[in-house]
Design a protein around this motif. Structure first.
Motif, short mmCIF file in Angstrom:
data_model
loop_
_atom_site.label_atom_id
_atom_site.label_comp_id
_atom_site.label_asym_id
_atom_site.label_seq_id
_atom_site.Cartn_x
_atom_site.Cartn_y
_atom_site.Cartn_z
N ARG A 1 0.89 -1.05 -0.13
CA ARG A 1 0.15 0.48 -0.12
C ARG A 1 0.69 1.20 -0.48
O ARG A 1 0.54 2.45 -0.33
N LYS A 2 1.95 1.16 0.38
CA LYS A 2 2.64 2.30 0.06
C LYS A 2 3.88 2.35 -0.44
O LYS A 2 4.34 3.31 -0.19
N ASP A 3 3.76 1.83 -1.56
CA ASP A 3 5.20 1.79 -2.03
C ASP A 3 4.99 1.73 -4.07
O ASP A 3 3.77 0.57 -4.27
N GLY B 1 6.42 6.42 -2.07
CA GLY B 1 5.09 7.54 -1.71
C GLY B 1 4.56 7.69 -2.59
O GLY B 1 3.04 7.43 -3.22
#
Length: 361
Positions: free
Chosen positions: A316-318, A338
């Motif tokens: 979810r963050k990369d 991000g």
């Protein structure tokens, strides 16, 4: 004028909504096997429970469009014939049945809603230390493996494929592999030959994977993420298809066998096209605009498209987003981290919104 749209994925749903905008006097009917619109680009999130990945089809279609649940068995002679024996006549049809996988026995496919549901239930039943193997080194496999690894760090996650992240080039591919390593995803560059049941007490998807190299890998859950074919509807309907089973089309995306049928999205045999939303939606837009031109007595324009790149989520963050030349050859330029993850999320939301609106692209 009666228009039938077969399939309510991105291409089919977009086409139906654009038809309602461009040809408001037409009777548009969408035939789909499910009563929901499924966001295939989010099915890896459905597996871990971070996104629903579906919306009632009635909420995705514009007013005036009729949605009918059913499986089309044959398309031709001016009618769509359903598996239940019913038929629906049309003046024009849009074939938009997408792509599919042929999962190896002992695996759970992740390219469909049903498969994602099965995978979600099986994943929830696993205990700490169990192994999840994802078969397929493309974006579907990478996104599935990283999503599972991030959501369940107590599991061992393995990604098996003959070529891992082979679309990405130069430093971008290295960055994808680094993202997999960061989430402790084991990468195995090999091909699964078969899967043997692992013995008494093993779950329905547990087994022993035999690789082409001769190696054997134990896995409590094996997810199939190789999407490499299309449904056989076009061939079964007697339309000319290419070597991969996609409907052969002319320069205007009409079937060369029946000019009343437009083929769009993954099931359309457009040279150089790959399975992707960024291809399906422009094809749907162009096909609808072609029909609108023909109805108005105007000369249609041949279809053309350029690629812009490809992105892959790494949890979810990369993410990694690589730019491409017009012919889809990767450029050296890319961005990751991000900012790339936010861009990927925005693109997924945007694709859904555009599909609902039927706005030309």
């Amino acid at each position: 004028m009666r228009i039938v749209v077969v399939g309510a994925g991105y291409a089919g749903t977009f086409a139906a909504n654009r038809l309602a905008r461009k040809l408001p006097a037409a009777e548009v009917t969408v035939l789909n096997a499910r009563p929901e619109f499924v966001e295939r680009v989010r099915l890896h999130q459905r597996i871990v429970g971070s996104h629903e990945a579906s919306t009632p089809l009635s909420a995705m279609l514009r007013d005036g469009i009729t949605a009918r649940v059913g499986v089309v068995d044959k398309l031709g002679a001016g009618a769509a014939h359903l598996a239940d024996g019913a038929s629906l006549e049309f003046d024009y049809a849009f074939l938009a049945v997408g792509s599919a996988s042929r999962p190896m026995p002992g695996t759970v496919p992740v390219d469909s809603w049903e498969g994602a549901q099965r995978a979600r239930a099986a994943l929830a039943a696993l205990g700490a230390g169990d192994t999840v193997t994802v078969v397929g080194g493309g974006s579907t496999g990478i996104e599935t493996a990283t999503e599972v690894a991030e959501a369940r760090p107590d599991l061992r996650v393995r990604l098996v494929g003959a070529a891992i992240a082979d679309y990405f080039a130069h430093s971008a591919r290295d960055r994808v592999l680094a993202g997999l390593a960061r989430l402790n995803v084991e990468v195995v560059a090999d091909t699964v030959v078969d899967i043997a049941e692992r013995g008494t007490g093993a779950g329905p998807t547990a087994g022993l994977l035999r690789l082409s190299s001769g190696a054997r890998l134990s896995s409590e859950l094996t997810l199939w993420a190789v999407v490499a074919e299309v449904p056989a509807l076009a061939a079964r309907s007697g339309l000319e298809v290419d070597a991969s089973g996609r409907a052969v089309v002319d320069h205007y995306l009409r079937s060369v066998s029946d000019g009343r049928i437009f083929a769009i999205g993954d099931c359309a045999g457009v040279p150089g096209a790959r399975f992707a939303c960024q291809v399906a939606l422009p094809q749907a837009s162009h096909a609808v605009d072609t029909l609108a031109r023909l109805v108005a007595g105007r000369v249609p324009r041949p279809y053309s498209w350029r690629y812009f790149g490809q992105g892959v989520s790494l949890g979810r963050k990369d993410a990694v987003n690589q730019f491409a030349y017009r012919d889809d050859t990767p450029r050296r330029a890319y961005f990751a981290g991000g900012a790339a993850a936010l861009t990927k999320e925005a693109a997924s939301r945007g694709i859904r919104a555009v599909t609902r609106a039927g706005i030309g692209i």
